[in-house]
Design a protein around this motif. Sequence first.
Motif, mmCIF file in Angstrom:
data_model
loop_
_atom_site.group_PDB
_atom_site.id
_atom_site.type_symbol
_atom_site.label_atom_id
_atom_site.label_comp_id
_atom_site.label_asym_id
_atom_site.label_seq_id
_atom_site.Cartn_x
_atom_site.Cartn_y
_atom_site.Cartn_z
ATOM 1 N N ALA A 462 1.164 -1.420 -0.115
ATOM 2 C CA ALA A 462 0.108 0.177 0.315
ATOM 3 C C ALA A 462 1.105 0.638 -0.027
ATOM 4 O O ALA A 462 1.897 1.523 0.624
ATOM 5 N N VAL A 463 0.637 1.614 -0.835
ATOM 6 C CA VAL A 463 1.042 3.685 -1.255
ATOM 7 C C VAL A 463 1.193 4.821 -0.880
ATOM 8 O O VAL A 463 -0.086 4.817 -2.249
ATOM 9 N N ARG A 464 0.648 5.263 0.288
ATOM 10 C CA ARG A 464 -0.149 5.964 0.482
ATOM 11 C C ARG A 464 -0.045 7.497 1.051
ATOM 12 O O ARG A 464 1.072 7.799 1.687
ATOM 13 N N ASP A 465 -0.640 8.375 0.612
ATOM 14 C CA ASP A 465 -0.078 9.861 1.630
ATOM 15 C C ASP A 465 0.819 9.979 1.344
ATOM 16 O O ASP A 465 1.347 11.263 2.146
ATOM 17 N N ASN A 466 1.953 9.772 0.426
ATOM 18 C CA ASN A 466 3.261 10.417 -0.316
ATOM 19 C C ASN A 466 2.983 11.702 -0.714
ATOM 20 O O ASN A 466 2.092 12.238 -1.743
ATOM 21 N N ARG A 467 4.810 12.611 -1.038
ATOM 22 C CA ARG A 467 5.023 13.437 -1.586
ATOM 23 C C ARG A 467 6.050 13.253 -2.457
ATOM 24 O O ARG A 467 7.267 13.477 -1.395
ATOM 25 N N GLY A 495 -3.838 8.355 -3.280
ATOM 26 C CA GLY A 495 -3.807 9.498 -2.298
ATOM 27 C C GLY A 495 -2.593 10.261 -2.446
ATOM 28 O O GLY A 495 -2.290 11.509 -1.688
ATOM 29 N N ASN A 496 -1.706 10.326 -3.164
ATOM 30 C CA ASN A 496 0.144 10.780 -3.129
ATOM 31 C C ASN A 496 0.428 11.617 -4.225
ATOM 32 O O ASN A 496 -0.830 11.887 -4.799
ATOM 33 N N VAL A 497 0.286 12.904 -3.929
ATOM 34 C CA VAL A 497 1.019 13.564 -4.233
ATOM 35 C C VAL A 497 2.067 13.688 -5.312
ATOM 36 O O VAL A 497 3.336 13.827 -4.442
ATOM 37 N N ALA A 498 2.252 14.152 -6.220
ATOM 38 C CA ALA A 498 3.918 13.779 -7.430
ATOM 39 C C ALA A 498 4.263 15.002 -8.451
ATOM 40 O O ALA A 498 2.685 15.133 -9.385
ATOM 41 N N ARG A 499 5.118 15.723 -8.335
ATOM 42 C CA ARG A 499 5.252 17.141 -9.311
ATOM 43 C C ARG A 499 6.211 16.127 -10.041
ATOM 44 O O ARG A 499 7.479 16.262 -9.578
ATOM 45 N N VAL A 500 6.209 16.797 -11.116
ATOM 46 C CA VAL A 500 7.792 17.523 -11.793
ATOM 47 C C VAL A 500 8.597 17.207 -11.168
ATOM 48 O O VAL A 500 10.259 17.120 -11.146
ATOM 49 N N ALA A 519 -2.549 -3.641 -10.295
ATOM 50 C CA ALA A 519 -2.485 -2.558 -8.947
ATOM 51 C C ALA A 519 -3.878 -1.416 -8.974
ATOM 52 O O ALA A 519 -4.850 -1.317 -10.617
ATOM 53 N N TRP A 520 -3.789 -1.101 -8.165
ATOM 54 C CA TRP A 520 -5.184 0.099 -8.367
ATOM 55 C C TRP A 520 -4.640 1.420 -7.842
ATOM 56 O O TRP A 520 -3.726 1.684 -7.175
ATOM 57 N N VAL A 521 -5.097 2.278 -8.659
ATOM 58 C CA VAL A 521 -3.756 3.722 -9.354
ATOM 59 C C VAL A 521 -5.032 4.811 -8.596
ATOM 60 O O VAL A 521 -5.726 4.771 -9.605
ATOM 61 N N THR A 522 -5.480 4.762 -7.766
ATOM 62 C CA THR A 522 -7.045 5.941 -7.728
ATOM 63 C C THR A 522 -6.473 6.935 -7.016
ATOM 64 O O THR A 522 -5.799 6.811 -5.190
ATOM 65 N N GLY A 523 -7.196 8.313 -7.216
ATOM 66 C CA GLY A 523 -7.241 9.360 -5.910
ATOM 67 C C GLY A 523 -5.840 9.969 -5.697
ATOM 68 O O GLY A 523 -5.749 10.332 -4.876
ATOM 69 N N ASN A 524 -4.487 10.004 -6.805
ATOM 70 C CA ASN A 524 -3.743 10.705 -6.517
ATOM 71 C C ASN A 524 -3.683 11.562 -7.376
ATOM 72 O O ASN A 524 -4.341 12.146 -8.876
ATOM 73 N N THR A 538 -1.218 -6.222 -16.121
ATOM 74 C CA THR A 538 -2.672 -6.683 -16.304
ATOM 75 C C THR A 538 -3.380 -6.859 -15.139
ATOM 76 O O THR A 538 -3.385 -6.308 -14.497
ATOM 77 N N GLY A 539 -4.931 -5.725 -15.435
ATOM 78 C CA GLY A 539 -5.897 -5.999 -14.349
ATOM 79 C C GLY A 539 -6.062 -4.270 -13.665
ATOM 80 O O GLY A 539 -5.995 -4.490 -12.554
ATOM 81 N N THR A 540 -5.221 -3.377 -14.140
ATOM 82 C CA THR A 540 -5.035 -2.454 -13.524
ATOM 83 C C THR A 540 -5.808 -2.072 -13.600
ATOM 84 O O THR A 540 -7.144 -1.384 -14.533
ATOM 85 N N VAL A 541 -6.013 -1.258 -11.942
ATOM 86 C CA VAL A 541 -7.457 0.096 -12.276
ATOM 87 C C VAL A 541 -7.022 1.218 -12.041
ATOM 88 O O VAL A 541 -6.340 2.180 -10.621
ATOM 89 N N ALA A 542 -6.905 2.368 -12.987
ATOM 90 C CA ALA A 542 -6.835 3.689 -12.174
ATOM 91 C C ALA A 542 -7.751 4.536 -12.786
ATOM 92 O O ALA A 542 -7.826 5.345 -14.007
ATOM 93 N N ASN A 543 -8.261 5.660 -11.647
ATOM 94 C CA ASN A 543 -9.102 6.292 -11.715
ATOM 95 C C ASN A 543 -9.383 7.424 -10.720
ATOM 96 O O ASN A 543 -8.651 7.436 -9.365
ATOM 97 N N GLY A 544 -9.950 8.624 -11.018
ATOM 98 C CA GLY A 544 -9.670 9.631 -9.996
ATOM 99 C C GLY A 544 -8.936 9.869 -9.575
ATOM 100 O O GLY A 544 -8.621 10.680 -8.626
ATOM 101 N N ASN A 545 -7.749 10.043 -10.791
ATOM 102 C CA ASN A 545 -6.404 10.787 -10.343
ATOM 103 C C ASN A 545 -6.733 11.620 -10.444
ATOM 104 O O ASN A 545 -7.279 12.304 -12.277
ATOM 105 N N LEU A 546 -6.185 12.618 -10.359
ATOM 106 C CA LEU A 546 -5.833 14.650 -10.977
ATOM 107 C C LEU A 546 -4.816 14.957 -11.662
ATOM 108 O O LEU A 546 -3.169 13.877 -11.790
ATOM 109 N N GLY A 547 -4.629 14.883 -13.344
ATOM 110 C CA GLY A 547 -3.774 15.404 -13.846
ATOM 111 C C GLY A 547 -4.226 15.043 -14.990
ATOM 112 O O GLY A 547 -5.405 14.530 -15.806
#
Length: 547
Positions: A462-467, A495-500, A519-524, A538-547
């Motif tokens: 679980a990768v959560r709320d990192n900057r 819930g992670n925040v990633a900036r260039v 993999a579940w990639v959501t809300g980042n 395979t089988g990745t769920v990626a939704n609700g991300n800003l960007g």
Amino acid sequence: MDRRALMLATGGLLGGAGAAQILAAGPAAADPVPPVVVFDVREHGAVGDGVADDTAAFRYALTRARAVPGGGATLLVPPGSYALGESLLLGPGMTVQAHGARLFRTGNTSALIKNYTSGMPAAAGYQGAGDIRVFGGTWDMRGSQFTSTCPAFVFTHADGFTVRDATVLDVPQAHAIELNAVRRARIVDCLFDGVYAGTGTPAVPNRLEAVQITAATGAANLPAPDFDGTPCEDILISGCVMRNSRPTANAPYDALCGDHYVAPAGAPPTHRRPHRNIRVLANRVESSGAYGVRATDWAQSVIADNTIEAAAITGVYVSSGSGIPIEDISVTGNTILGAGSGAGSGGGIVVSNTSAGQNSSVVVSGNLVRATNGETGIYVSRTDGATITGNVVATTRHPSDGNCQGIQVQLSPHAVITGNHLSAVEGDGIGVDTGSTEALIAQNTVLGATQNGISVASSEAAVRDNRITGAGTGGPAGSYAIRIGGNAVNVSVQGNVARVGEGGGAEAGVGVMAGSQGAWVTGNDLRGWDTAVRDRGTGTVANGNLG
């Protein structure tokens, strides 16, 4: 402490000069205080001018002191410089008071202080001569001149040793203090300054700890039988300094404390017991040939609030060479600067075991690790349930421009990696590698990693709320703020925040590699990336991300 101060502290001296001074208790009471017996080496013929040989006077005083019924005598060494041609053999309950005194060897003698000598009956467990105290003194082994291997102090098979305010100089190819099968030892406010390491490449490198903490496994450790495998217990090393002020004559010790212990092949279970309740607190290592602290086969122990500079391999190294499970270790509040400065390998803090051993309940928290020149700032391997939290790791690099990760865990399931701050990492900021299932990586800050900000190659993480800011500053192809690879299954990124960031060159905010599943990639928050999520799994769920 001078003689008058000692008299006042103990209530005054009775008896004539040149004889034992017996301090009687006061009026008869239900629990009478035993007498204190003091032997002043000056009153037994010692000169202390640095020229005369004082061996005979010390021998005479010690012979009388050891003969005191019930033990407990004090050997008083007033300020001066004393030439000694043999060891000082201490008996049960003895105290040496040597503040202001310098004691130095005149030849290839044995240790200056010891509680055992050849020919004495073997002691098992902690049954030897104990309750021994040494206060003060500069103990000069003159190892650069008398080069036969020899420690300065040797304590074995006994309970109760204190060495306080002592300075140990120029030990020849050995330890300042050996603790072999010892319980309840206190090494406090001592200075360990330089060791004579011989010429050329040592046959067995990295084995000259200032304070050796070892077990009674055989004559290779210490020729003091019984070789019953007794470990050390209840050891405190606090307020000590390790340095090398004579680099033209001496080398630094290879570690402030620890051991290179490996149980012999086929050793019974009694020879595979860890040392317990070791506390290494608030010491300073100014230079080291290998490690700051080498915690070999320790359990239920604490390494805290030490400052370690320029350890050539690793600042704090927690390990087992025999596959003994290491458990309940806390590495907390240490400042580690420039680890790997000599060999270019190792790291700031390393926890490991052999392929046969698995550690548990190890905490690495609140440490400052700066300017690592090696493999990793903090590395934990073969440890179940490690907690790595609240550390600051800054400015890591690899001497051959490889991946020097800020924090790396490997073969370590159920790790918790939270609240760490990593910056200027020449490699991955945080790496969770093979065999580290069910890791939690949360609320960390990663700034300026040249490769991936966070790289996960184990399942159920679980990768959560990192900057993460500025991942991929080295510009390598295939780097990401968060990378999921290694055929990992069911990794959650939320819930992670990633900036260039300035200089960032990563391909995407989140990269899911081929072979990864579910993999579940959501809300980042991935705003600012040309590609927010690059999915090859395979089988990745990626939704609700800003960007």
